[in-house]
Design a protein around this motif. Structure first.
Motif, PDB file in Angstrom:
ATOM      1  N   PHE A   1      57.000   8.056  17.186  1.00 47.40           N
ATOM      2  CA  PHE A   1      56.196   6.869  16.360  1.00 47.40           C
ATOM      3  C   PHE A   1      55.562   7.879  15.210  1.00 47.40           C
ATOM      4  CE2 PHE A   1      54.241  10.682  19.032  1.00 47.40           C
ATOM      5  CZ  PHE A   1      53.645  11.379  18.373  1.00 47.40           C
ATOM      6  N   THR A   2      55.037   5.997  14.469  1.00 48.24           N
ATOM      7  CA  THR A   2      54.506   6.515  12.962  1.00 48.24           C
ATOM      8  C   THR A   2      53.135   6.686  13.440  1.00 48.24           C
ATOM      9  OG1 THR A   2      56.432   4.722  12.220  1.00 48.24           O
ATOM     10  CG2 THR A   2      54.159   4.869  11.301  1.00 48.24           C
ATOM     11  N   VAL A   3      52.252   7.980  11.829  1.00 49.84           N
ATOM     12  CA  VAL A   3      51.729   8.526  12.235  1.00 49.84           C
ATOM     13  C   VAL A   3      51.635   7.631  10.642  1.00 49.84           C
ATOM     14  CG1 VAL A   3      51.402  10.315  14.319  1.00 49.84           C
ATOM     15  CG2 VAL A   3      52.060  10.436  11.887  1.00 49.84           C
ATOM     16  N   THR A   4      49.557   7.842  10.340  1.00 45.99           N
ATOM     17  CA  THR A   4      49.346   7.182   8.898  1.00 45.99           C
ATOM     18  C   THR A   4      48.487   8.991   8.611  1.00 45.99           C
ATOM     19  OG1 THR A   4      49.145   4.837   8.940  1.00 45.99           O
ATOM     20  CG2 THR A   4      47.528   6.495   7.742  1.00 45.99           C
ATOM     21  N   LEU A   5      49.023   9.369   7.576  1.00 47.15           N
ATOM     22  CA  LEU A   5      48.159  10.966   7.097  1.00 47.15           C
ATOM     23  C   LEU A   5      47.758  11.096   5.862  1.00 47.15           C
ATOM     24  CD1 LEU A   5      48.800  14.171   7.968  1.00 47.15           C
ATOM     25  CD2 LEU A   5      50.850  14.155   6.957  1.00 47.15           C
TER      26      LEU A   5
ATOM     27  N   THR B   1      52.823   7.821   5.620  1.00 53.06           N
ATOM     28  CA  THR B   1      53.190   8.019   6.830  1.00 53.06           C
ATOM     29  C   THR B   1      54.422   8.082   6.730  1.00 53.06           C
ATOM     30  OG1 THR B   1      52.993   5.159   6.461  1.00 53.06           O
ATOM     31  CG2 THR B   1      54.041   5.502   8.124  1.00 53.06           C
ATOM     32  N   GLN B   2      54.406   8.914   8.462  1.00 56.71           N
ATOM     33  CA  GLN B   2      55.548   9.668   8.490  1.00 56.71           C
ATOM     34  C   GLN B   2      55.927   9.267  10.129  1.00 56.71           C
ATOM     35  OE1 GLN B   2      54.323  14.067   9.106  1.00 56.71           O
ATOM     36  NE2 GLN B   2      53.742  13.741   6.540  1.00 56.71           N
TER      37      GLN B   2
ATOM     38  N   GLY C   1      45.818  -1.074  18.761  1.00 57.52           N
ATOM     39  CA  GLY C   1      47.036   0.330  17.840  1.00 57.52           C
ATOM     40  C   GLY C   1      46.873   0.374  16.775  1.00 57.52           C
ATOM     41  N   SER C   2      46.759  -0.500  16.341  1.00 57.54           N
ATOM     42  CA  SER C   2      46.849  -0.082  14.046  1.00 57.54           C
ATOM     43  C   SER C   2      46.094   0.546  13.843  1.00 57.54           C
ATOM     44  CB  SER C   2      47.174  -0.966  13.610  1.00 57.54           C
ATOM     45  OG  SER C   2      47.153  -0.967  12.328  1.00 57.54           O
ATOM     46  N   PRO C   3      45.608   1.681  13.692  1.00 56.34           N
ATOM     47  CA  PRO C   3      45.383   2.476  12.413  1.00 56.34           C
ATOM     48  C   PRO C   3      44.472   1.886  11.127  1.00 56.34           C
ATOM     49  CG  PRO C   3      46.825   3.943  12.840  1.00 56.34           C
ATOM     50  CD  PRO C   3      47.069   2.933  13.452  1.00 56.34           C
ATOM     51  N   VAL C   4      45.451   1.218  10.760  1.00 55.62           N
ATOM     52  CA  VAL C   4      45.370   0.425   9.488  1.00 55.62           C
ATOM     53  C   VAL C   4      44.502  -0.238   9.203  1.00 55.62           C
ATOM     54  CG1 VAL C   4      46.654  -0.679   7.768  1.00 55.62           C
ATOM     55  CG2 VAL C   4      47.866   0.776   9.226  1.00 55.62           C
ATOM     56  N   ARG C   5      43.744  -1.247  10.585  1.00 53.57           N
ATOM     57  CA  ARG C   5      43.133  -1.046  10.133  1.00 53.57           C
ATOM     58  C   ARG C   5      41.014  -0.673  10.208  1.00 53.57           C
ATOM     59  NH1 ARG C   5      43.569  -6.974  12.099  1.00 53.57           N
ATOM     60  NH2 ARG C   5      45.661  -7.377  13.101  1.00 53.57           N
ATOM     61  N   HIS C   6      41.531   0.441  10.464  1.00 50.71           N
ATOM     62  CA  HIS C   6      40.492   1.029  10.173  1.00 50.71           C
ATOM     63  C   HIS C   6      40.471   2.221   8.771  1.00 50.71           C
ATOM     64  CE1 HIS C   6      38.344   0.485  14.094  1.00 50.71           C
ATOM     65  NE2 HIS C   6      40.243   0.557  14.522  1.00 50.71           N
ATOM     66  N   LEU C   7      41.594   1.484   7.743  1.00 58.39           N
ATOM     67  CA  LEU C   7      42.377   2.647   6.948  1.00 58.39           C
ATOM     68  C   LEU C   7      41.040   3.346   5.435  1.00 58.39           C
ATOM     69  CD1 LEU C   7      44.600   4.208   5.724  1.00 58.39           C
ATOM     70  CD2 LEU C   7      45.378   2.103   4.781  1.00 58.39           C
TER      71      LEU C   7
ATOM     72  N   ALA D   1      46.764   9.656  11.998  1.00 63.52           N
ATOM     73  CA  ALA D   1      46.510   8.838  13.285  1.00 63.52           C
ATOM     74  C   ALA D   1      47.237   8.172  13.526  1.00 63.52           C
ATOM     75  CB  ALA D   1      45.799   7.371  11.939  1.00 63.52           C
ATOM     76  N   PRO D   2      47.963   8.559  14.820  1.00 68.35           N
ATOM     77  CA  PRO D   2      48.503   7.893  15.607  1.00 68.35           C
ATOM     78  C   PRO D   2      48.966   6.206  16.084  1.00 68.35           C
ATOM     79  CG  PRO D   2      48.043   8.919  17.370  1.00 68.35           C
ATOM     80  CD  PRO D   2      47.024   9.161  16.131  1.00 68.35           C
ATOM     81  N   HIS D   3      49.960   5.547  15.067  1.00 69.92           N
ATOM     82  CA  HIS D   3      49.845   3.916  15.735  1.00 69.92           C
ATOM     83  C   HIS D   3      50.616   3.466  17.313  1.00 69.92           C
ATOM     84  CE1 HIS D   3      50.672   2.550  11.185  1.00 69.92           C
ATOM     85  NE2 HIS D   3      50.343   4.389  11.276  1.00 69.92           N
TER      86      HIS D   3
END
Length: 233
Positions: free
Chosen positions: A17-21, A7-8, A39-45, A60-62
């Motif tokens: 903003f945060t992105v999951t990379l 997470t960056q 808005g949360s990409p974590v739900r699609h992890l 994946a931006p949050h």
């Protein structure tokens, strides 16, 4: 294929903003993932990890939750700007760029690919930048934004479109209209998932949502496999 996950924090143009990379060791493509209203990409992890395992680096931006259900032009433009920041930071001239989006996220990817989206009040979304995507995978994108002449004429990319037969947010009839538009341009693969609803494509359902899909585990595994095959082929 091996990949790293982190997470960056992105800081650009006064935005933070945060992105999951999920970074593939030898990427076949770079994929921008755009989440829906929540808005949360974590739900699609699990989906994103499956794509990374097949060799696609995923960014994946949050986003902030959109409230109310009908988001304003300003809120949607803010998401588009964040996606553009990510595209500028992570796009590579020698690696194909793809986009994967659920719900309003899919709509915004179409805007970035050249679609002219209009709000219900007639205002155009975006800042008129057109990004070259090799392919777009769109899961139940709202299409009313594009129901005007020439709205998608300048979208020049291959489209993978899926919609649930029991979707009460993006109705199957609207999805079929979008399919027909892209068919005329010779660039769409369409799947209607008869038992799926709007949220069936999420690995983690929103609170108080019950899925109409009878076997979520098998459905989501097949979904991930199909999308991975499509974007890396």
């Amino acid at each position: 294929m091996d990949f790293s996950e982190s997470t960056q924090l992105i800081q650009s143009n006064g935005k933070e903003f945060t992105v999951t990379l999920l970074e593939a060791k030898q990427p076949l493509c770079v994929g921008i993932f755009a989440a829906g209203r929540g808005g949360s990409p974590v739900r699609h992890l699990p989906l994103l990890r499956a794509l990374a395992q097949q060799g696609c680096t995923i960014i994946a931006p949050h986003f902030e939750l959109l409230i109310p259900l009908t988001a304003s032009k300003e809120e949607l433009d803010a998401r588009i700007e964040m996606l553009e920041i990510v595209l500028r930071l992570y796009s590579h001239a020698h690696i194909p760029m793809v986009g994967i989006g659920h719900s309003i996220g899919g709509t915004l990817l179409l805007v970035l690919a050249g679609g002219k989206a209009l709000t219900s009040s007639g205002h155009q979304l975006g800042i008129h930048s057109i990004w070259k995507f090799e392919r777009l995978a769109l899961l139940a994108p709202p299409v009313d934004f594009f129901m005007h002449p020439g709205a998608l004429q300048t979208v020049d990319t291959q489209i993978y479109l899926r919609n649930g037969g029991k979707d009460t947010v993006t109705s199957p009839s609207k999805a079929l209209l979008l399919k027909q538009i892209f068919e005329k341009q010779g660039q769409v693969e369409f799947i209607l998932d008869e038992e799926a609803g709007h949220f069936s494509y999420m690995d983690e359902l929103p609170p108080q949502i019950e899925d109409t899909q009878p076997d979520r585990k098998v459905f989501l595994e097949n979904l991930a496999m199909d999308i991975a095959q499509y974007i890396t082929s």
